[in-house]
Design a protein around this motif. Structure first.
Motif, PDB file in Angstrom:
ATOM      1  N   PRO A   1       0.846  -1.284   0.077  1.00 23.50           N
ATOM      2  CA  PRO A   1      -0.135   0.048  -0.005  1.00 23.50           C
ATOM      3  C   PRO A   1       0.793   1.311   0.107  1.00 23.50           C
ATOM      4  O   PRO A   1       2.040   1.268   0.326  1.00 23.50           O
ATOM      5  CB  PRO A   1      -0.833  -0.031   1.452  1.00 23.50           C
ATOM      6  N   THR A   2       0.213   2.378  -0.367  1.00 25.10           N
ATOM      7  CA  THR A   2       0.918   3.537  -0.439  1.00 25.10           C
ATOM      8  C   THR A   2       1.555   4.034   0.853  1.00 25.10           C
ATOM      9  O   THR A   2       2.863   4.690   0.788  1.00 25.10           O
ATOM     10  CB  THR A   2      -0.015   4.749  -1.040  1.00 25.10           C
ATOM     11  N   ASP A   3       1.185   3.807   1.978  1.00 22.04           N
ATOM     12  CA  ASP A   3       1.545   4.193   3.255  1.00 22.04           C
ATOM     13  C   ASP A   3       3.075   3.488   3.468  1.00 22.04           C
ATOM     14  O   ASP A   3       3.994   3.955   3.864  1.00 22.04           O
ATOM     15  CB  ASP A   3       0.463   4.139   4.523  1.00 22.04           C
ATOM     16  N   ALA A   4       2.964   2.330   3.109  1.00 22.82           N
ATOM     17  CA  ALA A   4       4.111   1.462   3.227  1.00 22.82           C
ATOM     18  C   ALA A   4       5.447   1.987   2.290  1.00 22.82           C
ATOM     19  O   ALA A   4       6.566   2.210   2.801  1.00 22.82           O
ATOM     20  CB  ALA A   4       3.901  -0.148   2.956  1.00 22.82           C
ATOM     21  N   VAL A   5       5.027   2.280   1.101  1.00 24.35           N
ATOM     22  CA  VAL A   5       5.892   3.134   0.117  1.00 24.35           C
ATOM     23  C   VAL A   5       6.329   4.313   0.667  1.00 24.35           C
ATOM     24  O   VAL A   5       7.608   4.513   0.787  1.00 24.35           O
ATOM     25  CB  VAL A   5       5.330   3.222  -1.222  1.00 24.35           C
ATOM     26  N   TRP A   6       5.537   5.137   1.226  1.00 19.71           N
ATOM     27  CA  TRP A   6       6.044   6.560   1.448  1.00 19.71           C
ATOM     28  C   TRP A   6       6.837   6.209   2.874  1.00 19.71           C
ATOM     29  O   TRP A   6       7.514   7.349   2.897  1.00 19.71           O
ATOM     30  CB  TRP A   6       4.499   7.267   2.008  1.00 19.71           C
ATOM     31  N   ARG A   7       6.677   5.587   3.453  1.00 18.94           N
ATOM     32  CA  ARG A   7       7.515   5.479   4.946  1.00 18.94           C
ATOM     33  C   ARG A   7       8.904   4.908   4.328  1.00 18.94           C
ATOM     34  O   ARG A   7       9.930   5.620   4.854  1.00 18.94           O
ATOM     35  CB  ARG A   7       7.090   4.492   5.849  1.00 18.94           C
ATOM     36  N   VAL A   8       9.139   4.193   3.224  1.00 19.03           N
ATOM     37  CA  VAL A   8      10.394   3.735   2.731  1.00 19.03           C
ATOM     38  C   VAL A   8      11.040   5.211   2.261  1.00 19.03           C
ATOM     39  O   VAL A   8      12.226   5.465   2.357  1.00 19.03           O
ATOM     40  CB  VAL A   8      10.442   2.458   1.720  1.00 19.03           C
ATOM     41  N   ILE A   9      10.431   5.595   1.389  1.00 20.94           N
ATOM     42  CA  ILE A   9      10.973   6.985   0.706  1.00 20.94           C
ATOM     43  C   ILE A   9      11.239   7.968   1.578  1.00 20.94           C
ATOM     44  O   ILE A   9      12.181   9.044   1.238  1.00 20.94           O
ATOM     45  CB  ILE A   9      10.297   7.424  -0.810  1.00 20.94           C
ATOM     46  N   THR A  10      10.507   8.210   2.696  1.00 24.08           N
ATOM     47  CA  THR A  10      10.745   9.389   3.420  1.00 24.08           C
ATOM     48  C   THR A  10      11.616   9.082   4.685  1.00 24.08           C
ATOM     49  O   THR A  10      11.710   9.916   5.661  1.00 24.08           O
ATOM     50  CB  THR A  10       9.424   9.938   3.800  1.00 24.08           C
ATOM     51  N   ASP A  11      12.079   7.816   4.856  1.00 22.45           N
ATOM     52  CA  ASP A  11      13.134   7.430   6.034  1.00 22.45           C
ATOM     53  C   ASP A  11      14.398   7.698   5.620  1.00 22.45           C
ATOM     54  O   ASP A  11      15.028   6.722   5.381  1.00 22.45           O
ATOM     55  CB  ASP A  11      12.396   6.287   6.510  1.00 22.45           C
ATOM     56  N   LEU A  12      14.896   8.822   5.742  1.00 21.50           N
ATOM     57  CA  LEU A  12      16.318   9.138   5.164  1.00 21.50           C
ATOM     58  C   LEU A  12      17.351   8.429   6.061  1.00 21.50           C
ATOM     59  O   LEU A  12      18.250   7.826   5.115  1.00 21.50           O
ATOM     60  CB  LEU A  12      16.694  10.638   5.558  1.00 21.50           C
ATOM     61  N   GLU A  13      17.245   7.996   7.224  1.00 16.82           N
ATOM     62  CA  GLU A  13      18.099   7.196   8.119  1.00 16.82           C
ATOM     63  C   GLU A  13      18.405   5.900   7.444  1.00 16.82           C
ATOM     64  O   GLU A  13      19.403   5.112   7.720  1.00 16.82           O
ATOM     65  CB  GLU A  13      17.847   7.224   9.473  1.00 16.82           C
ATOM     66  N   GLN A  14      17.507   5.260   6.937  1.00 16.30           N
ATOM     67  CA  GLN A  14      17.484   4.059   6.485  1.00 16.30           C
ATOM     68  C   GLN A  14      18.004   3.730   5.081  1.00 16.30           C
ATOM     69  O   GLN A  14      18.128   2.833   4.482  1.00 16.30           O
ATOM     70  CB  GLN A  14      15.994   3.317   6.413  1.00 16.30           C
ATOM     71  N   TRP A  15      18.159   4.773   4.240  1.00 14.21           N
ATOM     72  CA  TRP A  15      18.337   4.944   2.793  1.00 14.21           C
ATOM     73  C   TRP A  15      19.832   4.266   2.776  1.00 14.21           C
ATOM     74  O   TRP A  15      19.858   3.256   1.698  1.00 14.21           O
ATOM     75  CB  TRP A  15      18.516   6.164   2.317  1.00 14.21           C
ATOM     76  N   GLU A  16      20.703   4.260   3.552  1.00 16.33           N
ATOM     77  CA  GLU A  16      21.934   3.453   3.366  1.00 16.33           C
ATOM     78  C   GLU A  16      21.720   1.942   3.410  1.00 16.33           C
ATOM     79  O   GLU A  16      22.498   1.136   2.844  1.00 16.33           O
ATOM     80  CB  GLU A  16      22.947   3.831   4.611  1.00 16.33           C
ATOM     81  N   THR A  17      20.565   1.483   4.090  1.00 14.50           N
ATOM     82  CA  THR A  17      20.152   0.226   4.006  1.00 14.50           C
ATOM     83  C   THR A  17      19.416  -0.404   2.971  1.00 14.50           C
ATOM     84  O   THR A  17      19.417  -1.284   2.498  1.00 14.50           O
ATOM     85  CB  THR A  17      19.992  -0.387   5.504  1.00 14.50           C
ATOM     86  N   VAL A  18      18.716   0.559   2.617  1.00 14.42           N
ATOM     87  CA  VAL A  18      17.517   0.397   1.526  1.00 14.42           C
ATOM     88  C   VAL A  18      18.020   0.357   0.296  1.00 14.42           C
ATOM     89  O   VAL A  18      17.828  -0.481  -0.659  1.00 14.42           O
ATOM     90  CB  VAL A  18      16.373   1.189   1.907  1.00 14.42           C
ATOM     91  N   LEU A  19      18.828   1.534  -0.147  1.00 12.64           N
ATOM     92  CA  LEU A  19      19.038   1.838  -1.428  1.00 12.64           C
ATOM     93  C   LEU A  19      20.560   1.321  -1.575  1.00 12.64           C
ATOM     94  O   LEU A  19      21.633   1.909  -1.120  1.00 12.64           O
ATOM     95  CB  LEU A  19      19.077   3.337  -1.702  1.00 12.64           C
ATOM     96  N   SER A  20      20.589   0.513  -2.444  1.00 18.99           N
ATOM     97  CA  SER A  20      22.019  -0.279  -2.609  1.00 18.99           C
ATOM     98  C   SER A  20      22.954   0.557  -3.204  1.00 18.99           C
ATOM     99  O   SER A  20      24.166   0.429  -3.144  1.00 18.99           O
ATOM    100  CB  SER A  20      21.924  -1.567  -3.655  1.00 18.99           C
ATOM    101  N   GLY A  21      22.637   1.784  -4.056  1.00 21.15           N
ATOM    102  CA  GLY A  21      23.495   2.651  -4.700  1.00 21.15           C
ATOM    103  C   GLY A  21      24.034   3.726  -3.788  1.00 21.15           C
ATOM    104  O   GLY A  21      24.889   4.224  -3.784  1.00 21.15           O
ATOM    105  N   VAL A  22      23.417   3.785  -2.355  1.00 27.56           N
ATOM    106  CA  VAL A  22      23.660   4.887  -1.531  1.00 27.56           C
ATOM    107  C   VAL A  22      24.794   4.062  -0.591  1.00 27.56           C
ATOM    108  O   VAL A  22      24.246   3.254   0.210  1.00 27.56           O
ATOM    109  CB  VAL A  22      22.235   5.211  -0.896  1.00 27.56           C
ATOM    110  N   SER A  23      25.873   4.718  -0.337  1.00 29.89           N
ATOM    111  CA  SER A  23      26.722   4.306   0.754  1.00 29.89           C
ATOM    112  C   SER A  23      26.611   5.077   2.102  1.00 29.89           C
ATOM    113  O   SER A  23      27.100   4.500   3.104  1.00 29.89           O
ATOM    114  CB  SER A  23      28.139   4.284   0.218  1.00 29.89           C
ATOM    115  N   ARG A  24      26.104   6.565   1.994  1.00 32.81           N
ATOM    116  CA  ARG A  24      26.162   7.175   3.304  1.00 32.81           C
ATOM    117  C   ARG A  24      25.268   8.373   3.206  1.00 32.81           C
ATOM    118  O   ARG A  24      25.360   8.912   2.142  1.00 32.81           O
ATOM    119  CB  ARG A  24      27.641   7.838   3.426  1.00 32.81           C
TER     120      ARG A  24
END
Length: 155
Positions: free
Chosen positions: A15-38
């Motif tokens: 659902p959109t709320d689950a996707v929204w939580r992922v794209i707006t949680d900056l602190e988790q981007w390092e572990t979620v987005l494989s292209g982001v290292s820091r």
């Protein structure tokens, strides 16, 4: 008007709320987005207009660090991030649309960039390298969409 525009989309089994939580949680981007290292937060708390951070990605075989800022939010529906780097001002917009009676989400990612006062040399180089740059950008965006989908579906 953008000199460069690229739009990709992906249907996510969440659902959109689950996707929204992922794209707006900056602190988790390092572990979620494989292209982001820091990620290094520079300003703001949570995810709001004015939130700024430094994002380090692997690009063109090396690391690239850029400052990013949230410049637009329509809570749960869309967000826009802006940056300037290497003579290019760009914006990345994420748009979420519920589909399948709200059980799935269409996530659209749009990248638009404009060159800031390019010299004639930059204009020539842009013409010669634009296909390669767009191919690299498309691959990075596809990977981000894949990573976001995997995290939202796992939630």
């Amino acid at each position: 008007m953008s000199d460069i525009t690229l739009t990709l989309e992906r249907t996510i089994d969440a659902p959109t709320d689950a996707v929204w939580r992922v794209i707006t949680d900056l602190e988790q981007w390092e572990t979620v987005l494989s292209g982001v290292s820091r990620i290094e937060r520079l300003a703001g708390f949570g995810y709001a207009i004015g939130t700024r951070w430094r994002e380090t990605r692997t690009m063109f075989g090396g690391e690239s660090t850029e400052e990013m800022e949230v410049v637009g939010i329509d809570e749960g529906r869309s967000t826009m991030i802006a940056s300037e780097a290497n003579g290019l001002a760009y914006r990345t917009e994420f748009t979420l649309e519920p589909t399948g009676e709200g059980a799935t989400t269409l996530l659209r990612m749009r990248f638009g960039g404009s060159y800031l006062s390019p010299s004639w040399v930059q204009r020539v180089l842009r013409t010669l390298t634009s296909r390669i740059g767009l191919a690299v950008m498309r691959k990075a965006m596809q990977q981000d969409l894949h990573d976001i989908a995997a995290a939202a579906q796992a939630a």
